[in-house]
Write a protein that holds these residues in place. Structure first.
Motif, mmCIF file in Angstrom:
data_model
loop_
_atom_site.group_PDB
_atom_site.id
_atom_site.type_symbol
_atom_site.label_atom_id
_atom_site.label_comp_id
_atom_site.label_asym_id
_atom_site.label_seq_id
_atom_site.Cartn_x
_atom_site.Cartn_y
_atom_site.Cartn_z
ATOM 1 N N ILE A 21 0.842 -1.202 0.000
ATOM 2 C CA ILE A 21 0.000 0.000 0.000
ATOM 3 C C ILE A 21 0.875 1.250 0.000
ATOM 4 C CG2 ILE A 21 -1.572 1.360 1.450
ATOM 5 C CD1 ILE A 21 -2.902 -1.356 2.195
ATOM 6 N N ARG A 22 1.910 1.256 0.823
ATOM 7 C CA ARG A 22 2.821 2.416 0.847
ATOM 8 C C ARG A 22 3.451 2.644 -0.530
ATOM 9 N NH1 ARG A 22 3.717 0.931 6.192
ATOM 10 N NH2 ARG A 22 5.367 -0.554 5.733
ATOM 11 N N ASN A 36 -6.591 0.869 -1.557
ATOM 12 C CA ASN A 36 -5.622 0.497 -0.522
ATOM 13 C C ASN A 36 -6.332 -0.027 0.728
ATOM 14 O OD1 ASN A 36 -3.489 1.219 -2.154
ATOM 15 N ND2 ASN A 36 -3.243 3.258 -1.263
ATOM 16 N N ALA A 37 -7.388 0.652 1.131
ATOM 17 C CA ALA A 37 -8.149 0.216 2.308
ATOM 18 C C ALA A 37 -8.767 -1.158 2.050
ATOM 19 C CB ALA A 37 -9.222 1.237 2.652
ATOM 20 N N ARG A 45 -7.055 5.528 -2.519
ATOM 21 C CA ARG A 45 -7.148 5.297 -1.066
ATOM 22 C C ARG A 45 -8.145 4.181 -0.758
ATOM 23 N NH1 ARG A 45 -6.601 10.987 -0.895
ATOM 24 N NH2 ARG A 45 -8.866 11.242 -0.808
ATOM 25 N N GLU A 46 -9.258 4.164 -1.465
ATOM 26 C CA GLU A 46 -10.259 3.105 -1.265
ATOM 27 C C GLU A 46 -9.698 1.738 -1.648
ATOM 28 O OE1 GLU A 46 -14.089 3.809 -3.057
ATOM 29 O OE2 GLU A 46 -14.118 5.874 -2.315
ATOM 30 N N THR A 84 0.894 4.033 -2.886
ATOM 31 C CA THR A 84 0.601 5.417 -2.527
ATOM 32 C C THR A 84 1.700 6.347 -3.038
ATOM 33 O OG1 THR A 84 -0.631 4.712 -0.583
ATOM 34 C CG2 THR A 84 0.148 6.986 -0.588
ATOM 35 N N GLN A 90 -7.401 10.184 -6.526
ATOM 36 C CA GLN A 90 -6.683 9.912 -5.280
ATOM 37 C C GLN A 90 -7.599 9.197 -4.279
ATOM 38 O OE1 GLN A 90 -5.001 13.597 -3.980
ATOM 39 N NE2 GLN A 90 -3.604 13.739 -5.720
ATOM 40 N N ALA A 91 -8.869 9.566 -4.251
ATOM 41 C CA ALA A 91 -9.832 8.901 -3.356
ATOM 42 C C ALA A 91 -10.022 7.447 -3.768
ATOM 43 C CB ALA A 91 -11.167 9.640 -3.368
ATOM 44 N N SER A 139 1.338 6.648 -6.759
ATOM 45 C CA SER A 139 0.170 7.463 -7.076
ATOM 46 C C SER A 139 0.468 8.935 -6.827
ATOM 47 C CB SER A 139 -1.011 7.006 -6.225
ATOM 48 O OG SER A 139 -2.108 7.857 -6.416
ATOM 49 N N GLN A 140 1.130 9.235 -5.727
ATOM 50 C CA GLN A 140 1.465 10.621 -5.421
ATOM 51 C C GLN A 140 2.476 11.173 -6.425
ATOM 52 O OE1 GLN A 140 2.746 10.304 -1.354
ATOM 53 N NE2 GLN A 140 0.663 10.592 -0.548
#
Length: 167
Positions: free
Chosen positions: A69-70, A97-98, A94-95, A73, A90-91, A76-77
């Protein structure tokens, strides 16, 4: 005649001594089975009640999921900084990843339940073996008492016949 009397007496004493020795051996065997049962109970309580999330394999799976996930992220960033991305994208990341982390935790929970089922099955099999051993021992004890009683009875009959002068 005296020989018959001595023989019957020795036979009776031998039967009693043999029965006592067997009873002593069976008592030791019963203690061993009861000790095995206590060990089995302790093993079951320890293994069945372990926290699945604290097991090394579970911890490793969670660390691997978090690291993945890191990495996603960061990617993605980085892409968002270079190419520009919307808040929606981005949302969504995050979803995702969760969801990946939740999926890993769910898989661990399923594996934990399966592990508990295996522990319970193993415990029940071991317990059934110990219980069967204890039942067999009680049957053996009853048979030994019957044989000892029969041996003493036969010795008494032989002694009585010897005293009466019969063969």
């Amino acid at each position: 005649m005296i020989g018959s009397i001595i023989g019957a007496g020795v036979s009776a004493i031998g039967g009693i001594w043999g029965g006592a020795a067997k009873a002593k051996a069976m008592k030791r065997a019963k203690k061993n089975l009861e000790a095995q049962q206590k060990k089995n109970d302790a093993w079951y309580n320890r293994r069945y009640n372990e926290d699945t999330m604290q097991l090394a394999a579970s911890q490793a799976a969670m660390r691997q999921a978090e690291e993945s996930i890191r990495n996603r992220t960061r990617q993605s960033q980085g892409m968002a900084a270079v190419m520009g991305s919307t808040e929606e994208a981005q949302a969504v990341a995050r979803e995702a990843n969760a969801a990946a982390l939740a999926n890993t935790a769910s898989n661990i929970a399923v594996a934990g339940q399966s592990r508990k089922d295996n522990v319970e099955s193993t415990y029940l099999n071991r317990d059934a073996q110990v219980q069967q051993g204890l039942r067999d021992m009680e049957i053996g004890k009853a048979n030994a008492i019957a044989r000892a009683t029969e041996g003493v009875s036969q010795a008494a009959v032989s002694l009585g016949n010897a005293i009466d002068g019969k063969k």
